[in-house]
Design a protein around this motif. Structure first.
Motif, PDB file in Angstrom:
ATOM      1  N   SER A  84      55.729  37.668  22.729  1.00 35.81           N
ATOM      2  CA  SER A  84      56.770  36.780  21.876  1.00 35.81           C
ATOM      3  C   SER A  84      58.249  36.629  22.510  1.00 35.81           C
ATOM      4  O   SER A  84      58.880  35.761  22.285  1.00 35.81           O
ATOM      5  N   TYR A  85      58.440  37.633  23.266  1.00 34.22           N
ATOM      6  CA  TYR A  85      59.795  37.835  23.911  1.00 34.22           C
ATOM      7  C   TYR A  85      59.939  36.463  24.955  1.00 34.22           C
ATOM      8  O   TYR A  85      60.927  35.919  24.933  1.00 34.22           O
ATOM      9  N   ASP A 122      64.849  32.994  18.724  1.00 30.32           N
ATOM     10  CA  ASP A 122      64.590  34.462  18.311  1.00 30.32           C
ATOM     11  C   ASP A 122      63.150  34.742  18.452  1.00 30.32           C
ATOM     12  O   ASP A 122      62.235  34.014  17.672  1.00 30.32           O
ATOM     13  N   HIS A 123      62.750  35.965  18.968  1.00 30.69           N
ATOM     14  CA  HIS A 123      61.322  36.236  18.977  1.00 30.69           C
ATOM     15  C   HIS A 123      60.773  36.399  17.521  1.00 30.69           C
ATOM     16  O   HIS A 123      59.752  36.299  17.304  1.00 30.69           O
ATOM     17  N   LYS A 124      61.376  36.930  16.581  1.00 36.41           N
ATOM     18  CA  LYS A 124      61.108  37.327  15.465  1.00 36.41           C
ATOM     19  C   LYS A 124      60.706  35.877  14.634  1.00 36.41           C
ATOM     20  O   LYS A 124      59.698  35.887  13.910  1.00 36.41           O
ATOM     21  N   THR A 125      61.303  34.932  14.859  1.00 39.02           N
ATOM     22  CA  THR A 125      61.033  33.372  14.573  1.00 39.02           C
ATOM     23  C   THR A 125      59.543  33.001  15.049  1.00 39.02           C
ATOM     24  O   THR A 125      58.702  32.679  14.400  1.00 39.02           O
ATOM     25  N   LEU A 164      57.259  35.262  16.137  1.00 34.10           N
ATOM     26  CA  LEU A 164      56.374  35.820  15.503  1.00 34.10           C
ATOM     27  C   LEU A 164      56.105  35.604  13.998  1.00 34.10           C
ATOM     28  O   LEU A 164      54.841  35.691  13.370  1.00 34.10           O
ATOM     29  N   ALA A 165      56.935  35.037  13.110  1.00 37.27           N
ATOM     30  CA  ALA A 165      56.949  34.585  11.861  1.00 37.27           C
ATOM     31  C   ALA A 165      55.799  33.309  11.917  1.00 37.27           C
ATOM     32  O   ALA A 165      55.028  33.420  11.059  1.00 37.27           O
ATOM     33  N   LYS A 206      52.259  34.309  12.863  1.00 39.66           N
ATOM     34  CA  LYS A 206      51.675  34.992  11.530  1.00 39.66           C
ATOM     35  C   LYS A 206      51.418  34.113  10.636  1.00 39.66           C
ATOM     36  O   LYS A 206      50.141  34.264  10.081  1.00 39.66           O
TER      37      LYS A 206
END
Length: 145
Positions: free
Chosen positions: A86-87, A96-99, A101-102, A105
């Protein structure tokens, strides 16, 4: 009974133009659609908006982080390389990597043994499982574990 916010707002606009107050409108809406359909405070906010001359039902744009328009690019990167992190995706796309991941998912992808896989098995995966189980059963019959 679940109603969309826009539908409730149209009903509030109707009651405003009919000359009712916000409390009466909220009570009437809750009598029909259930106790949590709209609060008196929300009705008051909409009535104040209508009083100022703004009869637009659509909510105004809000400030904040915009929704990423790179969702297709995220899935394209995963399809090209299932081992990508994801990075790495975030670095290449500038988000952003959390975006990342979201979105993965939400689409049903999970990271298993460092590979992005869809949560639901494909027809081929299901057939492979059946074949492996069948071969293990036959092996157990001839040569017990």
């Amino acid at each position: 009974m679940s109603q969309s916010n826009e539908e409730i707002q149209y009903i509030l606009k109707f009651y405003y133009k009919k000359g009712k107050n916000a409390t009466q409108a909220a009570k009437n809406i809750c009598d029909v659609y259930g106790p949590n359909a709209v609060s008196v405070r929300v009705a008051q906010i909409w009535f104040k908006r209508f009083q100022s001359g703004n009869f637009d039902i659509k909510d105004a744009r809000r400030s904040g982080r915009p929704v990423t328009d790179k969702i297709d690019a995220i899935f394209e990167k995963v399809e090209q390389d299932r081992y990508i992190s994801s990075y790495d995706i975030a670095g290449e796309l500038g988000i952003d990597h959390k975006t990342v991941l979201a979105h993965l998912k939400k689409a049903g992808y999970t990271k298993k043994l460092d590979i992005w896989v869809p949560h639901e098995l494909t027809e081929r995966n299901l057939m492979n499982r059946v074949l492996i189980c069948d071969s293990l059963l036959r092996r157990n019959e001839t040569e017990p574990f």
